[in-house]
Scaffold this motif. Structure first.
Motif, PDB file in Angstrom:
ATOM      1  N   ARG A   8       4.501 -18.486 -25.301  1.00  0.00           N
ATOM      2  CA  ARG A   8       3.542 -17.437 -24.953  1.00  0.00           C
ATOM      3  C   ARG A   8       3.120 -16.662 -26.194  1.00  0.00           C
ATOM      4  NH1 ARG A   8       6.477 -14.788 -19.962  1.00  0.00           N
ATOM      5  NH2 ARG A   8       8.130 -15.719 -21.104  1.00  0.00           N
ATOM      6  N   ARG A   9       4.084 -16.367 -27.059  1.00  0.00           N
ATOM      7  CA  ARG A   9       3.791 -15.624 -28.277  1.00  0.00           C
ATOM      8  C   ARG A   9       2.824 -16.428 -29.154  1.00  0.00           C
ATOM      9  NH1 ARG A   9       8.660 -15.285 -31.062  1.00  0.00           N
ATOM     10  NH2 ARG A   9       9.529 -14.394 -29.194  1.00  0.00           N
ATOM     11  N   HIS A  11       0.646 -18.659 -28.152  1.00  0.00           N
ATOM     12  CA  HIS A  11      -0.686 -18.643 -27.527  1.00  0.00           C
ATOM     13  C   HIS A  11      -1.381 -17.315 -27.767  1.00  0.00           C
ATOM     14  CE1 HIS A  11      -0.636 -22.519 -25.625  1.00  0.00           C
ATOM     15  NE2 HIS A  11       0.574 -22.287 -25.113  1.00  0.00           N
ATOM     16  N   ARG A  12      -0.636 -16.217 -27.696  1.00  0.00           N
ATOM     17  CA  ARG A  12      -1.230 -14.899 -27.936  1.00  0.00           C
ATOM     18  C   ARG A  12      -1.744 -14.791 -29.364  1.00  0.00           C
ATOM     19  NH1 ARG A  12       3.376 -11.389 -26.372  1.00  0.00           N
ATOM     20  NH2 ARG A  12       4.221 -13.038 -25.125  1.00  0.00           N
ATOM     21  N   ARG A  13      -0.973 -15.313 -30.311  1.00  0.00           N
ATOM     22  CA  ARG A  13      -1.419 -15.283 -31.705  1.00  0.00           C
ATOM     23  C   ARG A  13      -2.696 -16.092 -31.877  1.00  0.00           C
ATOM     24  NH1 ARG A  13       4.332 -16.522 -34.228  1.00  0.00           N
ATOM     25  NH2 ARG A  13       5.245 -14.447 -34.067  1.00  0.00           N
ATOM     26  N   ASP A  15      -4.926 -16.792 -29.581  1.00  0.00           N
ATOM     27  CA  ASP A  15      -6.022 -16.070 -28.932  1.00  0.00           C
ATOM     28  C   ASP A  15      -6.525 -14.937 -29.817  1.00  0.00           C
ATOM     29  OD1 ASP A  15      -5.938 -17.711 -26.742  1.00  0.00           O
ATOM     30  OD2 ASP A  15      -4.690 -16.338 -25.530  1.00  0.00           O
ATOM     31  N   ALA A  16      -5.614 -14.223 -30.446  1.00  0.00           N
ATOM     32  CA  ALA A  16      -5.999 -13.111 -31.312  1.00  0.00           C
ATOM     33  C   ALA A  16      -6.806 -13.619 -32.504  1.00  0.00           C
ATOM     34  CB  ALA A  16      -4.769 -12.350 -31.776  1.00  0.00           C
TER      35      ALA A  16
END
Length: 125
Positions: A8-9, A11-13, A15-16
Motif C-alpha cells: 500500500r505504501r 502504491h501511495r508513493r 500515486d503521489a
C-alpha cells in the motif's frame, strides 16, 4: 518477510509521483520572471556605470611564495592585423625595492624549471 502495508505504501508513493508529474509547477515561470527583472535592472545599472580603462599605474599583489609585490605597469595596444588588436601589459618593480628582490627571486625559480614545451631528457635509455 515483507512488512505489513508495504505494498500500500508503494502504491501511495507511486500515486503521489504521478500526481506531481501532472500538476504544473508555478516555480519555473516565477523564477523566469524574477531573472528577467534582475537582468533588466542589471542592464540599467551597468549602462549607468562609467568604466575608465587605465593603461598605466601601480598593482599591489600578494604572491603566496614571496609575499607582497608592488609593480608599476603599462598597457599597450598592439594592432597585428585589420581585425586583431592585442594588449601587451608590462610589469616592472622599482629598482632597489623589496619588490624588485622578490621579482628577481621568482624569475630565478622560473629559470631553473624546464618549460612545458621543452623536451626532457629521459635517462632510462
Amino acid at each position: 518477510m515483507r512488512r505489513r502495508g508495504g505494498r500500500r505504501r508503494d502504491h501511495r508513493r507511486a500515486d503521489a509521483r504521478r500526481s506531481r508529474a501532472r500538476t504544473p509547477r508555478p516555480g519555473p515561470a516565477r523564477t523566469h520572471r524574477r531573472i528577467s527583472t534582475l537582468i533588466i535592472q542589471f542592464r540599467n545599472q551597468w549602462a549607468a556605470h562609467h568604466v575608465r580603462i587605465r593603461h598605466h599605474g601601480i598593482k599591489r599583489l600578494h604572491h603566496p611564495d614571496v609575499g607582497r609585490l608592488e609593480l608599476a605597469y603599462r598597457s599597450m595596444d598592439l594592432p597585428l592585423s585589420d581585425r586583431a588588436v592585442y594588449d601587451l601589459t608590462v610589469y616592472t618593480a622599482e629598482p632597489g625595492t623589496s619588490s624588485e628582490d622578490r621579482l628577481k627571486l621568482l624569475a630565478s625559480w622560473a629559470a631553473k624549471q624546464p618549460s612545458a614545451t621543452e623536451p626532457t631528457r629521459d635517462e632510462s635509455h
